[in-house]
Design a protein around this motif. Sequence first.
Motif, mmCIF file in Angstrom:
data_model
loop_
_atom_site.group_PDB
_atom_site.id
_atom_site.type_symbol
_atom_site.label_atom_id
_atom_site.label_comp_id
_atom_site.label_asym_id
_atom_site.label_seq_id
_atom_site.Cartn_x
_atom_site.Cartn_y
_atom_site.Cartn_z
ATOM 1 N N ASP A 95 0.838 -1.193 0.000
ATOM 2 C CA ASP A 95 0.000 0.000 0.000
ATOM 3 C C ASP A 95 0.881 1.253 0.000
ATOM 4 O O ASP A 95 0.693 2.161 0.819
ATOM 5 C CB ASP A 95 -0.902 -0.018 1.248
ATOM 6 C CG ASP A 95 -2.233 0.685 1.018
ATOM 7 O OD1 ASP A 95 -2.537 0.980 -0.151
ATOM 8 O OD2 ASP A 95 -2.936 0.950 2.004
ATOM 9 N N TYR A 97 1.102 3.983 -1.434
ATOM 10 C CA TYR A 97 0.544 5.195 -2.054
ATOM 11 C C TYR A 97 -0.802 5.516 -1.418
ATOM 12 O O TYR A 97 -1.408 4.662 -0.761
ATOM 13 C CB TYR A 97 0.347 5.000 -3.564
ATOM 14 C CG TYR A 97 -0.285 3.686 -3.910
ATOM 15 C CD1 TYR A 97 0.489 2.631 -4.343
ATOM 16 C CD2 TYR A 97 -1.653 3.496 -3.758
ATOM 17 C CE1 TYR A 97 -0.080 1.397 -4.626
ATOM 18 C CE2 TYR A 97 -2.224 2.275 -4.045
ATOM 19 C CZ TYR A 97 -1.436 1.230 -4.473
ATOM 20 O OH TYR A 97 -2.002 0.002 -4.740
ATOM 21 N N GLN A 98 -1.236 6.753 -1.659
ATOM 22 C CA GLN A 98 -2.632 7.098 -1.336
ATOM 23 C C GLN A 98 -3.288 7.597 -2.621
ATOM 24 O O GLN A 98 -4.006 6.868 -3.268
ATOM 25 C CB GLN A 98 -2.694 8.132 -0.213
ATOM 26 C CG GLN A 98 -2.350 7.514 1.144
ATOM 27 C CD GLN A 98 -2.474 8.502 2.271
ATOM 28 O OE1 GLN A 98 -3.341 9.383 2.268
ATOM 29 N NE2 GLN A 98 -1.613 8.352 3.266
ATOM 30 N N CYS A 99 -2.956 8.839 -3.048
ATOM 31 C CA CYS A 99 -3.564 9.328 -4.295
ATOM 32 C C CYS A 99 -2.934 8.681 -5.517
ATOM 33 O O CYS A 99 -3.554 8.586 -6.569
ATOM 34 C CB CYS A 99 -3.457 10.842 -4.384
ATOM 35 S SG CYS A 99 -1.799 11.444 -4.811
ATOM 36 N N CYS A 149 6.393 12.650 -1.785
ATOM 37 C CA CYS A 149 5.027 12.107 -1.719
ATOM 38 C C CYS A 149 4.213 13.039 -0.831
ATOM 39 O O CYS A 149 4.399 13.067 0.384
ATOM 40 C CB CYS A 149 5.033 10.696 -1.144
ATOM 41 S SG CYS A 149 3.355 10.022 -0.952
ATOM 42 N N CYS A 151 1.200 12.767 -0.056
ATOM 43 C CA CYS A 151 0.331 12.000 0.848
ATOM 44 C C CYS A 151 1.124 11.404 1.997
ATOM 45 O O CYS A 151 0.535 10.785 2.884
ATOM 46 C CB CYS A 151 -0.364 10.873 0.084
ATOM 47 S SG CYS A 151 -1.399 11.417 -1.274
ATOM 48 N N ALA A 153 3.152 8.768 2.123
ATOM 49 C CA ALA A 153 3.083 7.301 2.227
ATOM 50 C C ALA A 153 4.480 6.709 2.417
ATOM 51 O O ALA A 153 4.715 5.548 2.095
ATOM 52 C CB ALA A 153 2.436 6.731 0.956
#
Length: 169
Positions: A95, A97-99, A149, A151, A153
């Motif tokens: 996982d 990443y987010q966007c 990043c 987000c 992450a």
Amino acid sequence: MARVSLQVNGQAHSVDLDTRTTLLDALREYLKLTGTKKGCDHGQCGACTVMIDGRRINSCLTLAVMNEGRRITTIEGLGTPEAMHPMQAAFVKHDGYQCGYCTPGQICSAVAMLDEVKAGVPSHVTADLLAAPDLTPAELRERMSGNICRCAAYSNIVDAITEVAGGTG
Ligand code: FES
Ligand code: FES
């Protein structure tokens, strides 16, 4: 304008471009390879990272015409949803990443970064320049510091890269 020949992901392309066109804009606007992202367009975020002859580069900082005859690899050339590159699979598993906006650049950068470590290229935090570099957490963070990043992450990105590098992830 000039006709520019580009080798991208193993395919030859010939496009008529304003010679001031960056490689990033040539990939996205002319070849429709939109996996490579434009974040800052100023060499500060790493979202546009691709590999040229196996080395990572910010595609917003190089002109398309400067890369004729060179082997360009974008995220689309690393793998497919059905047959992912191990680094892509690790990002999914952890996982990382987010966007997802920074992710293609993160993955291209990480793949080339591991090759740099294998080749013995030191970083700013390598203590012993005569020994083969070890991918410690500090080395990994330093070597990936050009890929931002928003987000945050980062911890999952580190886990993904560590797994591919042969650590536990
Ligand atoms: Fe190239 Fe940000 S878009 S470094
Ligand atoms: Fe959103 Fe990295 S996942 S910027």
